[in-house]
Design a protein around this motif. Sequence first.
Motif, short mmCIF file in Angstrom:
data_model
loop_
_atom_site.label_atom_id
_atom_site.label_comp_id
_atom_site.label_asym_id
_atom_site.label_seq_id
_atom_site.Cartn_x
_atom_site.Cartn_y
_atom_site.Cartn_z
N ARG A 75 -4.92 -1.68 9.44
CA ARG A 75 -4.82 -3.10 9.08
C ARG A 75 -4.90 -3.27 7.56
O ARG A 75 -4.15 -4.05 6.97
CB ARG A 75 -5.92 -3.89 9.76
N GLU A 78 -1.63 -2.21 6.09
CA GLU A 78 -0.63 -3.25 6.31
C GLU A 78 -0.76 -4.36 5.27
O GLU A 78 0.23 -4.85 4.74
CB GLU A 78 -0.79 -3.85 7.71
N ARG A 79 -1.99 -4.74 4.98
CA ARG A 79 -2.22 -5.78 3.97
C ARG A 79 -1.76 -5.33 2.60
O ARG A 79 -1.20 -6.11 1.84
CB ARG A 79 -3.70 -6.18 3.94
N GLU A 81 0.65 -3.19 2.04
CA GLU A 81 2.11 -3.21 2.09
C GLU A 81 2.64 -4.64 1.93
O GLU A 81 3.62 -4.87 1.22
CB GLU A 81 2.61 -2.59 3.40
N GLU A 82 2.01 -5.59 2.62
CA GLU A 82 2.42 -6.99 2.52
C GLU A 82 2.29 -7.50 1.10
O GLU A 82 3.08 -8.32 0.65
CB GLU A 82 1.57 -7.86 3.46
N ALA A 83 1.27 -7.01 0.39
CA ALA A 83 1.03 -7.45 -0.99
C ALA A 83 1.90 -6.68 -1.99
O ALA A 83 1.89 -6.98 -3.17
CB ALA A 83 -0.44 -7.29 -1.35
N GLY A 84 2.63 -5.68 -1.51
CA GLY A 84 3.50 -4.90 -2.39
C GLY A 84 2.77 -3.82 -3.17
O GLY A 84 3.29 -3.31 -4.16
N ASN A 90 1.95 4.74 1.70
CA ASN A 90 3.23 4.06 1.87
C ASN A 90 4.20 4.30 0.72
O ASN A 90 5.20 3.61 0.59
CB ASN A 90 3.03 2.56 2.10
#
Length: 100
Positions: A75, A78-79, A81-84, A90
């Motif tokens: 999780r 994922e956060r 990745e969402e924030a770039g 990743n």
Amino acid sequence: MKKEYDFSKAKRVDPKRVYTSAKVMISLRLDPKVTSALRDEAEALGIGYQTLISSILEKHVSPEITSIEERIFNRIMERFEEAGVITKQNKPKTKKKKSA
């Protein structure tokens, strides 16, 4: 309270069954930021915060238990990745150029 009780219909219980699911109640003093973060994460995972705390502590006592910790790690990734945010996990793989 009665002077006498009738135990003629009482059944014996295997002592091993009595304590298998029992939990011990303790009191901890934690930083408010920690408890807030744990409650938020537990809510996001759809579990109780005490269950989350217990799972984290159990992981450190028994290293083979990883499910909750892996879910938390995934999780968090994922956060990121969402924030770039680029992390080792990743980061895109690039081919190394052969030198002539």
